[in-house]
Design a protein around this motif. Structure first.
Motif, short mmCIF file in Angstrom:
data_model
loop_
_atom_site.label_atom_id
_atom_site.label_comp_id
_atom_site.label_asym_id
_atom_site.label_seq_id
_atom_site.Cartn_x
_atom_site.Cartn_y
_atom_site.Cartn_z
N TYR A 72 0.92 -1.12 0.04
CA TYR A 72 -0.13 0.00 -0.11
C TYR A 72 0.79 1.24 -0.13
CZ TYR A 72 -3.73 3.27 1.16
OH TYR A 72 -4.82 4.31 1.14
N THR A 103 -17.54 7.19 -4.99
CA THR A 103 -17.33 7.96 -3.96
C THR A 103 -17.88 7.63 -2.89
OG1 THR A 103 -17.37 9.71 -5.74
CG2 THR A 103 -17.62 10.77 -3.68
N THR A 104 -17.28 8.06 -1.56
CA THR A 104 -17.70 7.71 -0.38
C THR A 104 -18.71 8.90 0.03
OG1 THR A 104 -15.98 9.05 0.83
CG2 THR A 104 -15.42 6.66 0.43
N ILE A 116 -14.85 4.71 4.42
CA ILE A 116 -14.09 4.18 3.45
C ILE A 116 -14.02 2.71 3.59
CG2 ILE A 116 -11.52 4.13 2.59
CD1 ILE A 116 -11.27 6.99 3.88
N TRP A 120 -15.37 0.19 0.51
CA TRP A 120 -14.71 -1.00 -0.11
C TRP A 120 -15.61 -2.22 -0.02
CZ3 TRP A 120 -10.46 -1.27 -2.83
CH2 TRP A 120 -9.82 -0.24 -3.18
N GLU A 140 -5.41 -0.79 -7.52
CA GLU A 140 -6.55 0.14 -7.05
C GLU A 140 -6.03 1.63 -6.27
OE1 GLU A 140 -8.97 -4.12 -5.46
OE2 GLU A 140 -7.66 -3.03 -4.01
N GLU A 142 -7.06 5.05 -4.30
CA GLU A 142 -7.84 5.96 -3.37
C GLU A 142 -7.29 7.09 -3.58
OE1 GLU A 142 -8.69 2.95 0.40
OE2 GLU A 142 -6.81 4.26 0.59
N TYR A 144 -7.64 11.21 -2.65
CA TYR A 144 -7.93 12.05 -1.66
C TYR A 144 -7.47 13.60 -2.10
CZ TYR A 144 -7.75 7.88 1.07
OH TYR A 144 -7.83 6.76 1.79
N THR A 148 -11.38 16.08 1.24
CA THR A 148 -10.81 15.57 2.55
C THR A 148 -10.82 16.73 3.56
OG1 THR A 148 -8.66 15.17 1.89
CG2 THR A 148 -10.09 13.47 1.34
N ASP A 157 -12.54 9.25 -3.55
CA ASP A 157 -12.76 8.46 -4.33
C ASP A 157 -12.20 7.05 -4.51
OD1 ASP A 157 -14.80 10.27 -5.48
OD2 ASP A 157 -13.16 11.20 -6.79
N ILE A 158 -13.00 6.11 -4.76
CA ILE A 158 -12.14 4.72 -4.84
C ILE A 158 -12.06 4.05 -6.36
CG2 ILE A 158 -12.12 2.30 -4.09
CD1 ILE A 158 -13.22 3.28 -1.50
#
Length: 168
Positions: A72, A103-104, A116, A120, A140, A142, A144, A148, A157-158
């Motif tokens: 990560y 989008t969260t 978050i 997922w 993948e 994420e 920010y 945020t 956004d993911i």
């Protein structure tokens, strides 16, 4: 949950990374701790050649899908050729890919991390099975950005790499 589908060109990301795992949900504990350390130590200040210093990314790379291990990376997009010898920083080129972007929901700061993780979970448990898509195997992301910074209604956004599901 209705994602936006978009194509992203190849890009380079530079930043700090940890190796973690989905085994026993280790990543759900370790990634928030890593973010906390990153923020407390202001690690972003030492990342060179940022294209946009207001758009940070968390990127899952170097996945051992069978074992559940992955790296990560927290960092920024760059376009520089970097010599990171003798550095804690890493740089990876992410391939061009098609992404489903989720989008969260907007939440107060204290609920952001949980939201978050819930997003997922929603993507993989509820959206993927009926979507007509499968994971494309690319990293993948994420994303920010300035959203945020809103302490009362944080969002991010993911990006999930997708391809049409193969029949059969």
């Amino acid at each position: 949950m209705k994602p936006i589908i978009l194509n992203k060109p190849e890009m380079k990301v530079v930043g700090y990374a940890i190796r973690t795992s989905t085994v026993e949900q280790r990543s759900l504990r370790e990634i928030p701790i890593f973010w906390q350390r990153y923020i407390e130590e202001k690690m972003w200040e030492t990342i060179p050649n940022k294209l946009n210093d207001r758009v940070e990314m968390g990127v899952s790379i170097d996945c051992d899908c069978e074992g559940g291990d992955f790296t990560y990376l927290i960092g920024f997009e760059t376009d520089a050729e970097l010599d990171l010898t003798d550095s804690e920083l890493i740089c990876r080129t992410l391939p061009a890919a098609t992404y489903a972007v989720f989008t969260t929901p907007p939440v107060p700061e204290e609920k952001f991390s949980d939201t978050i993780q819930a997003t997922w979970k929603e993507i993989f448990q509820n959206w993927f099975p009926d979507s007509g898509y499968e994971h494309a195997g690319a990293p993948e992301i994420e994303l920010y950005d300035e959203r945020t910074q809103n302490r009362e209604a944080k969002q991010m956004d993911i990006y999930i790499p997708i391809q049409p599901r193969m029949n059969g």
